[in-house]
Design a protein around this motif. Structure first.
Motif, mmCIF file in Angstrom:
data_model
loop_
_atom_site.group_PDB
_atom_site.id
_atom_site.type_symbol
_atom_site.label_atom_id
_atom_site.label_comp_id
_atom_site.label_asym_id
_atom_site.label_seq_id
_atom_site.Cartn_x
_atom_site.Cartn_y
_atom_site.Cartn_z
ATOM 1 N N PRO A 1 1.399 -24.991 53.166
ATOM 2 C CA PRO A 1 0.446 -24.292 52.294
ATOM 3 C C PRO A 1 0.806 -24.447 50.823
ATOM 4 O O PRO A 1 1.968 -24.696 50.483
ATOM 5 C CB PRO A 1 0.587 -22.834 52.733
ATOM 6 N N ASN A 2 -0.175 -24.271 49.962
ATOM 7 C CA ASN A 2 0.024 -24.406 48.515
ATOM 8 C C ASN A 2 0.515 -23.078 47.949
ATOM 9 O O ASN A 2 -0.243 -22.324 47.331
ATOM 10 C CB ASN A 2 -1.276 -24.838 47.844
ATOM 11 N N ILE A 3 1.797 -22.809 48.160
ATOM 12 C CA ILE A 3 2.367 -21.535 47.717
ATOM 13 C C ILE A 3 2.456 -21.489 46.196
ATOM 14 O O ILE A 3 2.186 -20.456 45.579
ATOM 15 C CB ILE A 3 3.745 -21.313 48.356
ATOM 16 N N ALA A 4 2.809 -22.596 45.584
ATOM 17 C CA ALA A 4 2.923 -22.632 44.119
ATOM 18 C C ALA A 4 1.595 -22.278 43.456
ATOM 19 O O ALA A 4 1.568 -21.646 42.393
ATOM 20 C CB ALA A 4 3.400 -24.006 43.660
ATOM 21 N N GLY A 5 0.502 -22.684 44.092
ATOM 22 C CA GLY A 5 -0.820 -22.387 43.545
ATOM 23 C C GLY A 5 -1.402 -21.087 44.046
ATOM 24 O O GLY A 5 -2.555 -20.755 43.737
ATOM 25 N N ARG A 6 -0.598 -20.331 44.822
ATOM 26 C CA ARG A 6 -1.032 -19.049 45.396
ATOM 27 C C ARG A 6 -2.344 -19.182 46.161
ATOM 28 O O ARG A 6 -3.206 -18.302 46.143
ATOM 29 C CB ARG A 6 -1.143 -17.985 44.299
ATOM 30 N N GLU B 1 7.305 -25.779 48.915
ATOM 31 C CA GLU B 1 5.879 -25.657 48.611
ATOM 32 C C GLU B 1 5.636 -24.573 47.558
ATOM 33 O O GLU B 1 4.536 -24.458 47.023
ATOM 34 C CB GLU B 1 5.075 -25.342 49.879
ATOM 35 N N ALA B 2 6.676 -23.783 47.254
ATOM 36 C CA ALA B 2 6.632 -22.804 46.165
ATOM 37 C C ALA B 2 7.133 -23.482 44.886
ATOM 38 O O ALA B 2 7.488 -24.665 44.892
ATOM 39 C CB ALA B 2 7.495 -21.597 46.523
ATOM 40 N N TRP C 1 9.692 -24.684 42.608
ATOM 41 C CA TRP C 1 11.074 -24.999 42.916
ATOM 42 C C TRP C 1 12.041 -24.135 42.111
ATOM 43 O O TRP C 1 12.023 -24.139 40.879
ATOM 44 C CB TRP C 1 11.358 -26.470 42.645
ATOM 45 N N GLY C 2 12.879 -23.412 42.838
ATOM 46 C CA GLY C 2 13.923 -22.620 42.211
ATOM 47 C C GLY C 2 13.429 -21.391 41.484
ATOM 48 O O GLY C 2 14.234 -20.656 40.895
ATOM 49 N N GLN C 3 12.125 -21.124 41.521
ATOM 50 C CA GLN C 3 11.569 -19.992 40.779
ATOM 51 C C GLN C 3 10.777 -19.049 41.676
ATOM 52 O O GLN C 3 10.019 -18.207 41.198
ATOM 53 C CB GLN C 3 10.668 -20.511 39.639
ATOM 54 N N TRP C 4 10.936 -19.180 42.977
ATOM 55 C CA TRP C 4 10.206 -18.357 43.931
ATOM 56 C C TRP C 4 10.924 -17.025 44.143
ATOM 57 O O TRP C 4 12.091 -16.862 43.786
ATOM 58 C CB TRP C 4 10.120 -19.096 45.267
#
Length: 274
Positions: free
Chosen positions: A166-171, A199-200, A202-205
């Motif tokens: 899933p596109n976690i970075a794009g919520r 998929e979040a 990187w390193g900022q989730w």
């Protein structure tokens, strides 16, 4: 003691592993069982499933050799050309190696409709008839093909790698969640809880970024069809092994503590016949 159902090993070669691009510098080196063995002991991981990272039969031999050397490699998901006219012979050959449990194709890199090709469907049928399992590796936007693919194989086991990315970075969760629930309605499809940190961002989730996706997976598949995996070493681009393990442990212990052993051990043993 847990099973990690998704781990990669490789001797890095920029041509063979061309998917490891310039944005993935941390992965541009060798990653072998000895590099993770101590961590597995610290995290109470008794065994792993080694999954192909290169689409060659040579990868199967490489993983098979590692499996003979390291007892904690309990199973292997390799690669074979599922559209080959020689597939039956190749599957017969790989059937002699007990640790080779199944195969996958990197469908995430293929055009729409790849899963539904006549030759590919034929290959999946042969693979299943030979007693192997199949890992489905796709992005979230390919789930429509997965749903059609499932309909071709009623009553057959499959496992979705990385929750279909899933596109976690794009919520972006709404459409993915609808389609994952539909995929889960195929009662013999499992879902591998792996690959989400990359998929979040990187390193900022944070846990708050990830847990809504966990909610969907556990509601849809239930704890009896969710399988823990780390996606090591790819996970290292966005976090450490212990961070991912702790994140999953925290969620499971809060939301379905009675099923902790299933998620971390039993479901993998069942699906892969470890």
């Amino acid at each position: 003691m847990a099973i990690d159902a998704h781990m990669h090993f490789w001797k890095y070669d920029p041509v063979e592993y061309d998917w490891i691009g310039d944005s993935m510098k941390k992965l541009q080196r060798d990653f072998l069982p000895g590099d993770i063995e101590k961590t597995l002991e610290q995290e109470n991981i008794e065994g792993v499933v080694a999954v192909q990272a290169c689409q060659t039969e040579g990868e199967n031999e490489f993983l098979k050799d590692l499996g003979e050397k390291y007892d904690f490699i309990k199973g292997i998901v390799g690669w074979v050309d599922l559209r080959s006219p020689d597939l039956e012979k190749r599957l017969a050959y790989f059937s002699q190696f007990k640790k080779i449990k199944g195969f996958r194709h990197v469908v995430q890199g293929e055009p729409p409709g790849f899963l539904l090709q006549k030759e590919f469907i034929r290959g999946i049928n042969m693979l299943l008839d030979a007693g192997f399992v199949y890992d489905i590796l796709v992005y979230h936007h390919q789930l429509d093909d997965v749903l059609k693919f499932q309909q071709v194989f009623p009553g057959k086991n499959f496992i979705l790698d990385h929750c279909a990315k899933p596109n976690i970075a794009g919520r972006d969760i709404t459409e993915w969640s609808i389609k994952m629930r539909e995929a889960a309605s195929h009662q013999l499809t499992f879902c591998k809880l792996s690959g989400l940190l990359t998929e979040a961002n990187w390193g900022q989730w944070s846990a708050n970024d990830i847990f809504p996706y966990f909610d969907v997976i556990f509601e849809a598949f239930g704890p009896g069809r969710v399988v823990f995996g780390s996606d090591w070493p790819v996970v290292l681009e966005s976090g450490e092994y212990h961070q991912w393990k702790e994140l999953v442990t925290q969620y499971v212990c809060k939301n379905c503590p009675a099923n902790e052993e299933d998620v971390f051990h039993n479901n993998a043993v069942h699906f892969y016949n470890l």
